[in-house]
Design an enzyme around this catalytic site. Structure first.
Site, mmCIF file in Angstrom:
data_model
loop_
_atom_site.group_PDB
_atom_site.id
_atom_site.type_symbol
_atom_site.label_atom_id
_atom_site.label_comp_id
_atom_site.label_asym_id
_atom_site.label_seq_id
_atom_site.Cartn_x
_atom_site.Cartn_y
_atom_site.Cartn_z
ATOM 1 N N LYS A 66 0.820 -1.209 0.000
ATOM 2 C CA LYS A 66 0.000 0.000 0.000
ATOM 3 C C LYS A 66 0.855 1.261 0.000
ATOM 4 O O LYS A 66 0.622 2.193 -0.791
ATOM 5 C CB LYS A 66 -0.926 -0.017 1.224
ATOM 6 N N THR A 67 1.838 1.310 0.892
ATOM 7 C CA THR A 67 2.675 2.509 0.995
ATOM 8 C C THR A 67 3.452 2.738 -0.297
ATOM 9 O O THR A 67 3.549 3.871 -0.784
ATOM 10 C CB THR A 67 3.648 2.373 2.184
ATOM 11 N N ASP A 108 -4.974 7.885 3.227
ATOM 12 C CA ASP A 108 -4.481 6.567 3.628
ATOM 13 C C ASP A 108 -5.333 6.019 4.768
ATOM 14 O O ASP A 108 -5.930 6.781 5.541
ATOM 15 C CB ASP A 108 -3.011 6.702 4.058
ATOM 16 N N GLU A 109 -5.386 4.702 4.905
ATOM 17 C CA GLU A 109 -6.110 4.023 6.000
ATOM 18 C C GLU A 109 -7.554 4.525 6.101
ATOM 19 O O GLU A 109 -8.042 4.882 7.181
ATOM 20 C CB GLU A 109 -5.383 4.245 7.342
ATOM 21 N N GLN A 114 -9.232 -4.559 7.968
ATOM 22 C CA GLN A 114 -8.386 -4.109 9.074
ATOM 23 C C GLN A 114 -9.004 -2.920 9.814
ATOM 24 O O GLN A 114 -8.296 -2.145 10.462
ATOM 25 C CB GLN A 114 -6.995 -3.735 8.554
ATOM 26 N N ARG A 122 0.371 -10.059 10.853
ATOM 27 C CA ARG A 122 1.638 -9.416 11.238
ATOM 28 C C ARG A 122 2.813 -10.383 11.042
ATOM 29 O O ARG A 122 3.965 -9.958 11.037
ATOM 30 C CB ARG A 122 1.627 -8.990 12.723
#
Length: 656
Positions: free
Chosen positions: A48-49, A238-239, A269, A609
């Site tokens: 994503k980043t 973002d997010e 998420q 994670r």
């Protein structure tokens, strides 16, 4: 017939970056999207980043002025890192892109247009502790000398904030969370109203006000909305699954003129519903913008396929999520392990043993994490780790900048910028010997009326025995504000003044002084006091005062963390402990489907994670002071999994 000649097209764009070589097909589709709305559904670990960074670079390479691009994130650190990486790609050409959090963006815009909402451009921002202190002042006024059961300042602050973030009536929240206070509901409403009035009178805003007033500005002043829309023609968020109602509405208003919004996130998420985050914001975006393009990032670069298979199965039982299937091109990998132990202590001892074995295999402690649903779940494990002398740090605790001694010195600095900041005045005055609440209030009233001024000659004789200490305080503030130019110099002067106060008030003064020296090193990075205080207020520095420190800089440290605090991070080895019905999910979450769905998403976040090894543990017995040893059931999230998705083990005691 006219002769046709060719002329060099100087407007044609030549791209420095080979996007087709750097990105996978879905990432490239997201990066090449320029105009109009788009929703990028970015599964865990799917780059994503990287996609956002390359999209910023592509927009700049398309000759869009960097100052017309806005990147909103949930931490200033994330925005700075993305823009730094984009700048590296294009030799600094992305440095003028506007990036930051919703709150920092709101702060900058409100500074420019403060007069439209009845504020001065020099208003102060209250962090959570300042807000609670302000509420306490109002609370005291409302209650007077009456001694009756009433919510404390922190309870009131959380209630007032929840009203804004959850968009629910105050009375409903009191009935749901604190029904014992329904009898004083009228007084609670009065405190809420006086708190709002007090902030306006003293030029103060809390975090929630920043969003409320920005939305008001956009909705009530179409000319300002159009001006900002023209200024920020390409908006990325973002997010997006973590946005609340106000943030969602701000985005809609901000892009109303051009509709160039790219929202990036993963509804799977969305785990911050208790803070007001609305998964519906992401799900409803295509309805708000019918022409919205949906792009899915599903290729995972973090985990092995067995771990991704486990994560995909978790989501199969969820409802109302965008369908996605995570996959990787990595080969191999072990299935996740589900390990049953007899007791909590055995669970802790097993984890310690496994950690030591992983270290022996060459995996550093920094690549190992133990996650849990609530902070208290790790208490027994911490004891076993200490016995084994395994250094660890725990996340999910207090914020560094909200420690009392940090707030004391920051209050002095805030007064140099905003002399009408009554909350800061009360804090610094009450540090002085001989100054109580009544005297402090007299000083504040004198400052507000202009009878006392920082940097001027004042008469303090009316304050009796406290006159000398109050005069010293004014002398410090006046000299620091007028004669010292950098935040570090100003803070150093405050620390020299504050040092004897610190040693007098706290038994652990030396440890607290070390914290203040750290704050001084941070202040040294800033040229202007306003920028330093703004960053501290809008993005508090995280730090655990009780974290185990390494013996040397080379020593590795194990991570213990709540799942909420671990979001966005990754480790080679992840242990997820206390997978017991009643712990994960907690009992109160099983009361309705929405809360259970958020717990399921939290479970998904925890498992994704892990890069190479995922180990889930649960004890079959737990100790109750009332009932002694009681049997437990595995988490319902474990019970619904197909047996072959993981390896199952039972810990048995071995004879040595």
């Amino acid at each position: 017939m006219k002769k046709i000649a060719l002329q060099k097209d100087t407007t044609a764009t030549t791209y420095r970056i080979h996007y087709e070589q750097e990105l996978n097909a879905a990432q490239l589709e997201a990066v090449l999207h320029t105009d109009g709305p788009a929703l990028i559904i970015a599964g865990a670990g799917t780059g994503k980043t990287r996609t956002l960074v390359y999209r910023v670079a592509r927009l700049v390479e398309n000759r869009i002025p960097p100052e017309n691009i806005l990147l909103l994130t949930f931490t200033r650190k994330a925005a700075r890192e993305m823009l730094r990486r984009a700048a590296v790609l294009l030799d600094g050409r992305c440095q003028r892109v506007m990036g930051g959090t919703f709150h920092s963006f709101a702060y900058l815009i409100l500074r420019r247009f403060a007069e439209f909402i009845g504020f001065s451009p020099n208003f102060s921002v209250l962090d959570q502790t300042d807000a609670a202190d302000t509420i306490q002042l109002v609370r005291t006024e409302v209650l007077g000398k009456q001694k009756q059961r009433f919510p404390n300042k922190e309870t009131l602050r959380s209630l007032f904030s929840a009203v804004v973030n959850l968009q629910r009536p105050l009375s409903d929240l009191v009935e749901e969370r604190y029904p014992q206070f329904l009898g004083v509901m009228d007084r609670i409403e009065e405190v809420a109203q006086r708190y709002r009035t007090y902030k306006q009178q003293h030029q103060l805003m809390d975090y929630d006000d920043l969003l409320l007033y920005l939305l008001q500005l956009l909705q009530d002043y179409p000319d300002i909305r159009r001006q900002l829309g023209n200024e920020f023609r390409y908006v990325m968020v973002d997010e997006y699954q973590d946005t609340n109602y106000l943030q969602h509405q701000i985005v809609i208003e901000l892009v109303a003129e051009h509709r160039n919004i790219v929202a990036v996130g993963d509804d799977a998420q969305s785990i911050y519903g208790f803070r007001g985050a609305r998964i519906e914001n992401m799900q409803d975006l295509p309805a708000v913008f019918p022409e919205c393009r949906i792009i899915k990032l599903e290729e995972n670069y973090r985990s092995t396929q067995p771990i991704l298979n486990f994560a995909n199965v978790i989501l199969q039982n969820s409802v109302e999520l965008f369908p996605k299937h995570l996959y990787t091109r990595k080969q191999g990998g072990d299935k996740p392990a589900i390990v049953k132990t007899e007791t909590e202590q055995q669970q802790s001892q097993y984890i310690v043993q496994q950690i030591l074995e992983f270290v022996e295999e060459g995996i550093p402690l920094s690549e190992i994490a133990v996650l849990f649903r609530a902070a208290y779940h790790s208490m027994d494990l911490e004891i076993e780790l200490q016995k084994a002398r395994i250094p660890f740090q725990k996340f999910g605790g207090l914020k560094f900048s909200e420690a009392a001694h940090i707030k004391d010195v920051l209050a002095h600095l805030r007064l140099m910028l905003n002399p009408t900041d009554a909350v800061s005045w009360h804090r610094v005055l009450l540090l002085l010997k001989g100054v109580g609440p009544r005297t402090a209030q007299r000083v504040v009233e004198a400052v507000v009326s202009g009878k006392l001024q920082i940097g001027r000659s004042n008469d303090f004789s009316s304050f009796g025995k406290a006159a000398s200490s109050i005069e010293s305080l004014f002398r410090l503030l006046g000299k620091s504000a007028t004669e010292l130019s950098t935040p570090a110099d100003q803070l150093f002067a405050v620390l020299e003044y504050y040092r004897p106060i610190l040693w007098d008030r706290y038994d652990d003064a030396q440890r607290r002084w070390n914290d203040l020296e750290t704050l001084l090193s941070i202040a040294d990075r800033y040229e202007h006091l306003e920028g330093f205080l703004t960053d501290i207020a809008l993005e508090p520095i995280e730090g655990s005062l009780e974290a185990v420190q390494p013996v040397s800089p080379e020593e590795e440290i194990l991570t213990l963390s709540t799942v909420h605090s671990a979001k966005g991070l990754e480790w080679k080895v992840v242990f997820l402990i206390w997978m017991v019905d009643g712990r994960f999910p907690p009992p109160q979450a099983q009361e309705n489907i929405e809360r259970m769905e958020e717990e399921r998403r939290l479970f998904y976040v925890a498992c994704t994670r892990a890069k190479e090894h995922l180990i889930l543990t649960y004890p079959e017995q737990m100790y109750s002071r009332e009932h002694g040893r009681v049997l437990t059931l595995p988490s319902p999230f474990l019970q619904e999994l197909p047996p072959d998705i993981a390896e199952h083990y039972i810990v048995v005691e071995s004879e040595e």
